[in-house]
Write a protein that holds these residues in place. Structure first.
Motif, PDB file in Angstrom:
ATOM      1  N   LEU A 149     -14.796 -54.256  44.807  1.00 37.51           N
ATOM      2  CA  LEU A 149     -14.549 -53.823  46.800  1.00 37.51           C
ATOM      3  C   LEU A 149     -13.678 -55.606  46.996  1.00 37.51           C
ATOM      4  CD1 LEU A 149     -17.569 -51.314  47.014  1.00 37.51           C
ATOM      5  CD2 LEU A 149     -14.497 -51.131  47.946  1.00 37.51           C
ATOM      6  N   ALA A 150     -14.631 -56.275  46.659  1.00 40.54           N
ATOM      7  CA  ALA A 150     -13.958 -57.417  47.689  1.00 40.54           C
ATOM      8  C   ALA A 150     -12.707 -57.676  47.538  1.00 40.54           C
ATOM      9  CB  ALA A 150     -15.107 -59.048  47.217  1.00 40.54           C
ATOM     10  N   PHE A 151     -12.176 -57.276  45.971  1.00 36.84           N
ATOM     11  CA  PHE A 151     -10.631 -57.556  45.791  1.00 36.84           C
ATOM     12  C   PHE A 151     -10.064 -56.777  46.037  1.00 36.84           C
ATOM     13  CE2 PHE A 151      -6.938 -55.928  43.128  1.00 36.84           C
ATOM     14  CZ  PHE A 151      -6.558 -57.272  42.644  1.00 36.84           C
ATOM     15  N   LEU A 152     -10.516 -55.228  46.751  1.00 35.13           N
ATOM     16  CA  LEU A 152      -9.427 -54.578  47.060  1.00 35.13           C
ATOM     17  C   LEU A 152      -9.509 -55.156  48.869  1.00 35.13           C
ATOM     18  CD1 LEU A 152     -11.226 -51.212  45.713  1.00 35.13           C
ATOM     19  CD2 LEU A 152      -9.114 -52.139  44.986  1.00 35.13           C
ATOM     20  N   SER A 153     -10.452 -55.397  49.407  1.00 33.53           N
ATOM     21  CA  SER A 153     -10.250 -55.882  50.883  1.00 33.53           C
ATOM     22  C   SER A 153      -9.099 -56.936  50.805  1.00 33.53           C
ATOM     23  CB  SER A 153     -11.719 -56.440  50.858  1.00 33.53           C
ATOM     24  OG  SER A 153     -12.539 -55.430  50.802  1.00 33.53           O
ATOM     25  N   CYS A 154      -9.022 -58.404  49.693  1.00 30.82           N
ATOM     26  CA  CYS A 154      -8.227 -58.783  50.200  1.00 30.82           C
ATOM     27  C   CYS A 154      -7.228 -58.358  49.756  1.00 30.82           C
ATOM     28  CB  CYS A 154      -8.471 -59.995  48.968  1.00 30.82           C
ATOM     29  SG  CYS A 154      -7.761 -59.062  47.535  1.00 30.82           S
ATOM     30  N   LEU A 155      -6.675 -57.374  49.522  1.00 27.97           N
ATOM     31  CA  LEU A 155      -5.426 -56.474  49.493  1.00 27.97           C
ATOM     32  C   LEU A 155      -5.406 -55.720  50.791  1.00 27.97           C
ATOM     33  CD1 LEU A 155      -5.079 -54.617  45.751  1.00 27.97           C
ATOM     34  CD2 LEU A 155      -3.954 -56.929  46.661  1.00 27.97           C
ATOM     35  N   LEU A 156      -5.904 -54.965  51.653  1.00 29.48           N
ATOM     36  CA  LEU A 156      -5.819 -54.230  52.924  1.00 29.48           C
ATOM     37  C   LEU A 156      -6.292 -55.637  53.890  1.00 29.48           C
ATOM     38  CD1 LEU A 156      -7.789 -51.603  51.412  1.00 29.48           C
ATOM     39  CD2 LEU A 156      -5.248 -51.783  51.321  1.00 29.48           C
ATOM     40  N   LEU A 157      -7.350 -56.686  53.597  1.00 23.62           N
ATOM     41  CA  LEU A 157      -8.076 -57.051  55.171  1.00 23.62           C
ATOM     42  C   LEU A 157      -7.522 -58.743  55.431  1.00 23.62           C
ATOM     43  CD1 LEU A 157     -11.213 -54.942  55.495  1.00 23.62           C
ATOM     44  CD2 LEU A 157      -9.233 -54.982  56.538  1.00 23.62           C
ATOM     45  N   PRO A 158      -7.051 -58.586  55.941  1.00 23.29           N
ATOM     46  CA  PRO A 158      -6.263 -59.786  56.441  1.00 23.29           C
ATOM     47  C   PRO A 158      -7.484 -61.500  56.288  1.00 23.29           C
ATOM     48  CG  PRO A 158      -5.848 -59.086  58.480  1.00 23.29           C
ATOM     49  CD  PRO A 158      -6.683 -58.191  57.398  1.00 23.29           C
ATOM     50  N   ALA A 159      -8.136 -62.225  56.223  1.00 22.26           N
ATOM     51  CA  ALA A 159      -9.189 -62.890  56.634  1.00 22.26           C
ATOM     52  C   ALA A 159      -8.733 -63.616  57.515  1.00 22.26           C
ATOM     53  CB  ALA A 159      -9.293 -64.660  55.018  1.00 22.26           C
TER      54      ALA A 159
END
Length: 80
Positions: free
Chosen positions: A17-27
């Motif tokens: 889910l962290a990997f999916l977050s890096c594709l969808l949500l900006p830091a």
């Protein structure tokens, strides 16, 4: 009795889910002054090290939140 692979699956789920977050949500983006303060506080050589740590922590945090939300929804409404 809990299955012995549950901790491994939990950690794997958080990382996925962290990997999916890096594709969808900006830091988050730091300002120049805050970045300089953090670099001097943690003794980083350059900003690449600082942003690498920030991105890793940000995406792992988002992955953990997503994992807990999905687990809650699954146990609340879909689990038998």
């Amino acid at each position: 009795m809990k299955p012995t692979s549950e901790p491994v699956l939990t950690a794997g789920g958080i990382l996925l889910l962290a990997f999916l977050s890096c594709l969808l949500l900006p830091a988050p983006l730091l300002g120049q002054e805050l970045a300089q303060k953090l670099m001097s506080l943690f003794h980083f050589v350059d900003m690449n090290q600082l942003y690498t740590i920030i991105f890793c922590l940000w995406f792992l945090f988002l992955g953990a939140i997503e994992y807990l939300a999905i687990r809650f929804i699954w146990r609340r409404w879909f689990a038998v």
